[in-house]
Design a protein around this motif. Structure first.
Motif, PDB file in Angstrom:
ATOM      1  N   LYS A  18       0.852  -1.183   0.000  1.00  0.00           N
ATOM      2  CA  LYS A  18       0.000   0.000   0.000  1.00  0.00           C
ATOM      3  C   LYS A  18       0.892   1.238   0.000  1.00  0.00           C
ATOM      4  CE  LYS A  18      -3.167  -2.772   2.635  1.00  0.00           C
ATOM      5  NZ  LYS A  18      -3.721  -3.031   3.960  1.00  0.00           N
ATOM      6  N   ASP A  20       1.123   5.464  -0.353  1.00  0.00           N
ATOM      7  CA  ASP A  20       0.467   6.767  -0.272  1.00  0.00           C
ATOM      8  C   ASP A  20       1.366   7.775  -0.989  1.00  0.00           C
ATOM      9  OD1 ASP A  20      -0.990   9.020   0.403  1.00  0.00           O
ATOM     10  OD2 ASP A  20      -0.356   9.038   2.503  1.00  0.00           O
ATOM     11  N   TYR A  54      -5.386   2.045  -8.144  1.00  0.00           N
ATOM     12  CA  TYR A  54      -5.172   3.300  -7.438  1.00  0.00           C
ATOM     13  C   TYR A  54      -6.466   4.103  -7.388  1.00  0.00           C
ATOM     14  CZ  TYR A  54      -4.871   5.657 -12.010  1.00  0.00           C
ATOM     15  OH  TYR A  54      -5.124   6.154 -13.260  1.00  0.00           O
ATOM     16  N   THR A  57      -7.047  10.828  -4.119  1.00  0.00           N
ATOM     17  CA  THR A  57      -7.375  11.328  -2.784  1.00  0.00           C
ATOM     18  C   THR A  57      -7.236  12.846  -2.796  1.00  0.00           C
ATOM     19  OG1 THR A  57      -5.112  11.250  -1.922  1.00  0.00           O
ATOM     20  CG2 THR A  57      -6.432   9.225  -1.746  1.00  0.00           C
ATOM     21  N   HIS A  62      -3.691   6.898  -3.680  1.00  0.00           N
ATOM     22  CA  HIS A  62      -3.425   5.676  -2.932  1.00  0.00           C
ATOM     23  C   HIS A  62      -3.292   4.546  -3.946  1.00  0.00           C
ATOM     24  CE1 HIS A  62      -5.367   7.113   1.091  1.00  0.00           C
ATOM     25  NE2 HIS A  62      -4.183   7.650   0.867  1.00  0.00           N
ATOM     26  N   ASP A  87       6.361   5.264  -0.799  1.00  0.00           N
ATOM     27  CA  ASP A  87       5.350   5.549   0.218  1.00  0.00           C
ATOM     28  C   ASP A  87       5.708   6.821   0.984  1.00  0.00           C
ATOM     29  OD1 ASP A  87       3.010   5.115   1.627  1.00  0.00           O
ATOM     30  OD2 ASP A  87       3.843   3.557   2.923  1.00  0.00           O
ATOM     31  N   LEU A 110      -4.466   2.488   4.508  1.00  0.00           N
ATOM     32  CA  LEU A 110      -4.541   3.794   3.868  1.00  0.00           C
ATOM     33  C   LEU A 110      -5.894   4.402   4.227  1.00  0.00           C
ATOM     34  CD1 LEU A 110      -3.210   2.840   0.334  1.00  0.00           C
ATOM     35  CD2 LEU A 110      -2.016   4.220   2.037  1.00  0.00           C
TER      36      LEU A 110
END
Length: 150
Positions: A18, A20, A54, A57, A62, A87, A110
């Protein structure tokens, strides 16, 4: 026979990473180039990208990367791999601490919105460590309880 079945003996381990990425102004072309570079990093480190997804956001993107590995990976290796793939550095810091405490899988999430105030890193880290200790104690008590039940 599908490609996935052909890989199964060689790539028996599957993980979801994951990431960000807090860069909100990337174009679709920029994102695909970024993903291509993630594939190159994974390939260089000996992993295979199986699938990716993905979502947009408020602060960027994400990403979820489903990867395959030839060997089992530790929580610390997974947290480090997420950092190497780009990340958010603050999230990566917490995940590495969580990995050391044995609670990485529980807290590696996330969020679509912030669930905390903006605190200085030192103060926030103290709260995260307390949460990890509490979780570790809970897990230890649960394991002990399972061992002594008749």
């Amino acid at each position: 026979m599908t490609e996935l079945i052909k890989w199964a003996p060689v790539w028996p381990y599957e993980y979801t990473l994951k990431i960000d990425l807090d860069v909100p102004f990337l174009t679709k072309e920029d994102l695909y180039l970024w993903i291509e570079t993630r594939i190159a990093i994974l390939d260089r480190l000996g992993f295979l990208l199986d699938e990716w997804n993905y979502v947009k956001t408020k602060h960027g993107w994400h990403f979820w990367f489903k990867i395959r590995a030839r060997r089992s990976l530790t929580d610390r290796e997974l947290a480090l791999l997420q950092l190497l793939l780009g990340d958010d550095h603050r999230r990566a810091t917490f995940n590495l601490v969580r990995a050391e405490a044995g609670s990485f899988k529980v807290f590696n999430v996330l969020f679509s919105k912030k669930l905390r105030k903006k605190w200085p890193m030192e103060k926030l880290m103290l709260h995260v460590l307390r949460l990890i200790i509490a979780w570790s104690l809970f897990e230890t008590v649960r394991e002990l309880h399972e061992e002594v039940e008749l």
